[in-house]
Enzyme design. Sequence first.
Site, PDB file in Angstrom:
ATOM      1  CG  ASP A  23      78.238  42.912  40.731  1.00 27.58           C
ATOM      2  OD1 ASP A  23      77.566  43.444  41.626  1.00 27.58           O
ATOM      3  OD2 ASP A  23      79.096  43.519  40.074  1.00 27.58           O
ATOM      4  CG  ASP A  52      78.135  47.146  43.492  1.00 26.80           C
ATOM      5  OD1 ASP A  52      77.963  45.977  43.100  1.00 26.80           O
ATOM      6  OD2 ASP A  52      79.083  47.854  43.137  1.00 26.80           O
TER       7      ASP A  52
END
Length: 453
Positions: free
Chosen positions: A266, A70
Amino acid sequence: MDLVIMNFVFLLYLTSVVKCSIKLDFNKVSTPSKYTKRDALPMPLINDKILYTTELEIGSNKDKVSVSIDTGSYDLWVMSNDAVCYKVSEFQTEGAPQLPDIFNDIDQDYSCTFNGTYNSKSSKTFKNTSEDFSIGYVDGSAAQGVWGYDSVQFGQYGVTGLKIGIANRSSVSDGILGIGIANGYDNFPVLLQKQGLINKIAYSVYLNSSNSTTGTILFGAIDHAKYKGALSTVPVDSKSQLSVNVTNLKTKNGNVASGGHSILLDTGSTFSIFPDEWIDALGHSLNATYDEDESVYEIECDGYDEHFFGFSIGDSDFSVPIQDLKTEKDGQCYLAIMSNSVIGGGGILFGDDILRQIYLVYDLQDMTISVAPVVYTEDEDIEEILNPNEDQNEVPTSTSFTQSASSSGSQPSSTISGENMDKNTTSSSSGNCQTRSWIAILSALFLVYIHII
């Protein structure tokens, strides 16, 4: 999409070379998947999703744990060996919004320990901080436990003294390896550089096409074969998240928004998050019908070959096929972009559905992101990202931009409550490398897991 859950396994390899040829053979297996995120920007739970995960070995016993990769967060947290798994309705974040059904299934039954656990008590290298660990997500899922420090191994390499959250209660299915901007301590990318495994706190991301089973991440290096034109380097416009100024947002039929907008790039999110007016502009350009019950636009499942969502970052222009921005439920297709008004706050996010069109280089040392249109290829042309003290460009073949953008966002603050807290009950590699530098390049390959439910 209700029938298929895809989970990418991210297998890490570290080499002390610039040019490498590595062959990996993987087994295709079934795995449950249920994921949301996080603390940089509130996120929806997306039931049918792609997760990019890496298998780590933690502690002196080298406990194997798979965690989601992430760029939108910076912590590593994993499941404890004694973790108790809950449904979200049983252990949840208070005040979570009601999400559209196509993005959410809070009572899906799963095991939070399916992807491996870590026994800190039996690890000789574990250091307890006596700090409580707690995290809550916008879909309502949550995890609690303690913080500690331990060694983390990946392949034959590793780092020591990495801060780890160890969850002993969780309604989240997967732990997270955050590789975003560090806050208050040295996180994974920082330790890679400080402990001599890479030369600079930087990495490049290649997610590959939507129907591909592979992708790559290189820590400390760039693969020039994976993009066309020149890399365009823009400043990160936030101190806490990897967001940049995005302009020229448009569809086939006209503009979606004017001016520049701060948008988080992201890799930890399958779908993107837009303001209502952007979603409306996309829906109208497709002659879509708004579904009041689902709070999303219904679209045709095919027939949009000429339609796209376009935008610019720095000197680079991008075009995302509308087919990459849809999801399907019960035979009906929907425009799969979450409204930021539903989850609260004004944050805007590009997830994997859009980032697959971009080759990305995140430089956490100089606080820049370099981008170019992606090229889907198995070819490799890998070059290390140089030390900033050397008299050369840190990101090869790039142009730089300084721009301003309007920005708005929110940081989640969550408390957790529990009701009905009953307990729910390989790969191989080969290759040839030509050593050209002592600088280590950390590389990764993804394998798609398909699970029929």
